[in-house]
Design a protein around this motif. Structure first.
Motif, short mmCIF file in Angstrom:
data_model
loop_
_atom_site.label_atom_id
_atom_site.label_comp_id
_atom_site.label_asym_id
_atom_site.label_seq_id
_atom_site.Cartn_x
_atom_site.Cartn_y
_atom_site.Cartn_z
N UNK A 509 56.21 -17.23 -6.09
CA UNK A 509 54.90 -17.50 -6.67
C UNK A 509 54.89 -17.21 -8.17
N UNK A 510 55.57 -16.13 -8.57
CA UNK A 510 55.68 -15.83 -10.00
C UNK A 510 56.42 -16.95 -10.73
N UNK A 511 57.45 -17.49 -10.08
CA UNK A 511 58.20 -18.60 -10.67
C UNK A 511 57.31 -19.83 -10.83
N UNK A 512 56.56 -20.16 -9.80
CA UNK A 512 55.67 -21.32 -9.85
C UNK A 512 54.59 -21.12 -10.90
N UNK A 513 54.13 -19.88 -11.05
CA UNK A 513 53.14 -19.59 -12.11
C UNK A 513 53.73 -19.88 -13.48
N UNK A 514 54.99 -19.51 -13.67
CA UNK A 514 55.65 -19.81 -14.95
C UNK A 514 55.75 -21.30 -15.20
#
Length: 891
Positions: A509-514
């Protein structure tokens, strides 16, 4: 790291916060004025001294703008030139021509850099329709080729006054061209330029001057992408290969600067210092090179950096550890701020000068208390010997050095012995307690002195913070990664059983947020930071010295080449995107099975996110490198998004590369099109990746397509044991898919008489399906032995010699029915078969080797041939994205 800012520049400097850059520059300017005193009546300098002439910024601003206009770069000062702009395929991509006007120079330089051409800096304009003897004579240098003029002989002599700007008939100094191009480029193109320069073994820009905006930039971000490998000796005496970004290691650093006039060339001296006796390296541009005598107009104040990196071979290693060398272009008096920084960050400073007067004495006395060792390289001028000796005798105690720090080099000096003495000094300083700073440490010192650091932008720093949140996790956080030994069906079962209630969580999810940042620039910064962050987390242990070049290549019949890597695959961006693809696949399966309403889909936007990365130049995985299976729904969804994005410009030509490991597939494609496929045995592709290359609209009608989709594959198993195990059938399916999708396939060979069996089987299957592939065979000279051009007998060897591989293929697949070589395939015509012999990649021994000119020129010719074939319709006709989607489903 403790700062030495106060002691290193004596009482001249004070610590300045990064937010006070303007004040810092003004202070440096004032300090130089105060030091000059009454000695300003005559100026040598490389031009008007920036601290001596209050009108200097206005003059320099005009000169910079004039240079940008001359080079055709004035339109890129607001909207910077991007990497995508530079990599577009145009009519120039099929021509090898000399620039006809200064406006052609930036594009010629970029094109040659992309091709890793070691002569990229030699570009100069050619005046059309004029005989050579009628062309204007180049002006003699007034910058590097310094000739001493005694003011007593001619008080009006001012050999350093500003020259007139170059005209279309005079060459542009390569350093001016580089500075103008970097000032006109965005951060990502700057990074690409610096990376390609490093592969050509050019000295790299570290501080970029920009007097137009009253500031200079420390290029930390631009240099961060440069990865180098060298032999590192541990304190225990056990060495190994280390690979790292050049901004991270702490190493002794030696700065070379000029004070007023010097008859000796810093750049030539540095090149000699970095070169073994039998081979001269021209890392730093100097006056004796082509167009080297053209005067610098905007590049004064540029600081360049180069490294010596040991290879582990005693006969080649001039220094036992990595050593950095800095070169300030121009006079230290005119560029006092840069000189202050160099005295802070260097282990030692070598000052080249012909004369030490009261002004120079005051200038250097300001270094009192500096921890940096100071050495002088003098070429005494006539009539000044006694004055020089008297002031030098007073200066040495102030700097706390003795006469051993004074070297004299005149025309009668033995150059080889002088260079040997310099190397001895460098080794002595490096072995003694001295400053060892990384480029990150130097950037910290640059901020204190008021220089801008390119990495300090808000977007870059926000992206870095997001990367740090993502890379703190472990592989276990990516729950849907396939088992290398699993089949496609096993992966499907795993996907269907995965819990969906929480959706993407944690690290994903952190990756997708980036990826979801509204700013394209921040998104691009995030991807670059992720690549480096994951690479740092997966640092390998030091390895043993490499085998000889011949032993490192893929060898038919060697089982080691066919085996899977024994270590775990390092985590990369492809794993995060693979996880997104598997979530999309599983959700699609649930929708198709009626277990999830289409309106409740939460991952339908994932292909659109992945497409943005493809358009930014990131390689996307087409075939899973772990399972060698193609996620059909994910790839189809991605291609549909591509079709919607391209609109009317959706004509595609697909170009792919296949071959055994170690035959240079990825490097070939990267050099040909400026792509970013992973290279090397540790990071080379597993499965298949694709990148999109745009064709300029002005050329698309002529070429017959709007984009080229380039596919790079993992190495295929070679040798007689290649047909053992279940992986062979997966590789045949991989080769069939890639060749079936392609308009043209480049097959790289370790031996002209041997073809990976998976490729032979793929040829057979495609022939039976009525698909006639277009192909080019490339044999790279991996053993550093000169080879002639293509020979007819090579064609017959390739077509007719059965060999162990072909026999193993026949035994492995009963469908082969006598297939032994390509000659057994109906569409193989020996008269039309192309075998390209490519010279060895390196000229010399890495890590100090540059890319060989022969390799660069051969790759350019191959590229030109491929594009000409596409333009002339000799390859299979272009396809629309919709046709490509149908082919994916069929194959």
């Amino acid at each position: 790291m403790a700062s030495s800012g106060h002691s290193d520049v004596g009482e001249v400097a004070r610590e300045v916060k990064a937010s006070e850059r303007g004040t810092a520059v003004a202070i440096a300017d004032l300090e130089w004025r105060e030091m000059e005193g009454d000695d300003c009546e005559f100026h040598y300098g490389d031009g008007t001294n920036e601290a001596q002439d209050s009108d200097f910024p206005t003059v320099e601003r005009s000169r910079l703008q004039d240079m940008l206009c001359l080079l055709g770069l004035e339109t890129y000062q607001v909207q910077k030139l991007s990497l995508q702009d530079a990599l577009q395929i145009s009519s120039d991509s099929v021509r090898n021509w000399a620039p006809q006007a200064p406006r052609d120079l930036p594009w010629t330089f970029l094109r040659k850099l992309q091709a890793l051409n070691a002569e990229a800096r030699n570009s100069t304009t050619v005046v059309p329709d004029m005989p050579p003897d009628a062309r204007p004579v180049e002006k003699e240098s007034q910058v590097e080729e310094i000739v001493y003029w005694d003011t007593a002989d001619d008080i009006s002599a001012d050999i350093y006054s500003f020259s007139e700007l170059p005209t279309p008939d005079t060459p542009v100094n390569p350093l001016d061209l580089l500075c103008a191009l970097l000032l006109s480029s965005d951060s990502f193109l700057q990074q690409e330029i610096v990376l390609k320069m490093s592969l050509c073994q050019f000295a790299l820009p570290l501080i970029l001057p920009d007097s137009e905006n009253h500031g200079h930039t420390f290029l930390l971000w631009a240099l961060r992408g440069v990865m180098r490998t060298w032999w590192a000796q541990s304190p225990r005496g056990v060495g190994g290969l280390r690979e790292d970004s050049v901004v991270l290691p702490r190493a002794p650093t030696f700065a070379f600067v000029r004070m007023e006039v010097s008859s000796n060339s810093k750049s030539q001296l540095l090149n000699a210092l970095l070169s073994p006796g039998h081979r001269q390296r021209d890392c730093f541009w100097h006056r004796d090179l082509s167009v080297g005598t053209s005067p610098r107009e905007i590049a004064d104040g540029l600081v360049e950096i180069s490294w010596f990196l040991p290879s582990g071979r005693e006969d080649l290693d001039l220094f036992p550890e990595p050593v950095a060398f800095l070169n300030l272009r121009g006079d230290i008096g005119s560029h006092w701020l840069q000189f202050k920084l160099l005295t802070e960050v260097s282990s030692a400073v070598f000052i080249l000068t012909d004369n030490i007067s009261r002004k120079e004495y005051k200038l250097l006395s300001s270094m009192k208390g500096s921890a940096t060792k100071c050495y002088f390289i003098l070429s005494p001028c006539r009539g000044k010997r006694n004055t020089n000796l008297r002031l030098l005798g007073r200066l040495l105690p102030v700097l706390r050095v003795d006469h051993s720090h004074v070297l004299v080099k005149v025309s009668s000096t033995d150059s080889a012995r002088f260079v040997h003495r310099l190397r001895s000094i460098v080794v002595h300083v490096a072995r003694s307690p001295c400053k060892r700073l990384s480029l990150e440490d130097m950037a910290h010192a640059a901020r204190k002195l008021g220089l801008r650091v390119d990495e300090d932008g808000e977007e870059c720093q926000r992206a870095k913070g997001q990367m740090e949140r993502v890379t703190g996790a472990t592989r276990g956080a990516l729950r849907l990664q396939g088992d290398p030994g699993g089949t496609g069906a096993q992966v499907d079962r795993e996907l269907r059983q995965a819990p969906w209630a929480g959706g993407p969580a944690g690290v994903l999810q952190d990756f997708i947020t980036g990826l979801g940042s509204p700013s394209p620039g921040e998104k691009q910064y995030f991807l670059r930071w992720m690549e480096w962050g994951l690479a740092w987390a997966a640092q390998l242990r030091p390895r043993q010295p490499p085998e000889p070049a011949a032993a490192l290549r893929a060898k038919p019949g060697v089982a080691a080449d066919a085996s899977e890597p024994s270590r775990a695959e390092p985590l990369g961006l492809e794993h995060f995107l693979r996880e997104m693809g598997q979530l999309y696949e599983a959700e699609s399966c649930l929708v198709e099975a009626g277990k999830l309403p289409a309106g409740q889909r939460r991952f339908a936007h994932f292909p659109g996110l992945a497409l943005e990365l493809l358009l930014m130049g990131l390689p996307l995985e087409l075939v899973d490198g772990t399972t060698l299976s193609a996620p059909l729904r994910w790839v189809t969804g991605l291609l549909k998004e591509l079709h919607a994005h391209l609109g009317r410009r959706s004509r595609l030509v697909v170009l792919s590369a296949l071959g055994v490991p170690g035959t240079g597939k990825s490097t070939l494609l990267n050099t040909m099109f400026g792509l970013r496929f992973a290279t090397g045995r540790a990071r080379g592709p597993r499965g298949a990746f694709m990148q999109l290359v745009t064709v300029a609209e002005s050329f698309s009608q002529d070429l017959g397509c709007d984009h080229i989709l380039v596919i790079d594959s993992g190495g295929l198993i070679a040798g007689a044991l290649a047909t053992a195990g279940g992986r062979f059938e997966l590789e045949v399916s991989l080769a069939t898919l890639i060749m079936g999708l392609s308009n043209v396939t480049v097959v790289t060979l370790a031996d002209t008489r041997d073809i990976p069996p998976a490729i032979l089987q793929a040829f057979l299957r495609l022939e039976k399906a009525g698909h006639m592939p277009s192909y080019q065979f490339v044999h790279q000279n991996l053993h550093d032995v000169p080879v002639p051009g293509p020979k007819p007998r090579d064609r017959w060897w390739l077509l007719e010699q059965p060999g162990d591989v072909s026999r193993a293929t026949v035994q492995a697949d009963k469908q082969a029915d006598g297939l032994r070589t390509l000659a057994d395939l109906a569409f193989c015509d020996p008269e039309k078969l192309h075998i390209w012999h490519i010279p060895s990649l390196w000229h010399g021994v890495p890590p100090m080797a540059c890319v060989s000119l022969g390799y660069s020129e051969a790759i350019f010719e191959l590229k030109r041939c491929l594009l000409e074939n596409i333009r002339n319709g000799l390859s299979n006709p272009y396809r629309s994205v919709q046709q490509l989607i149908e082919l994916v489903r069929q194959l």
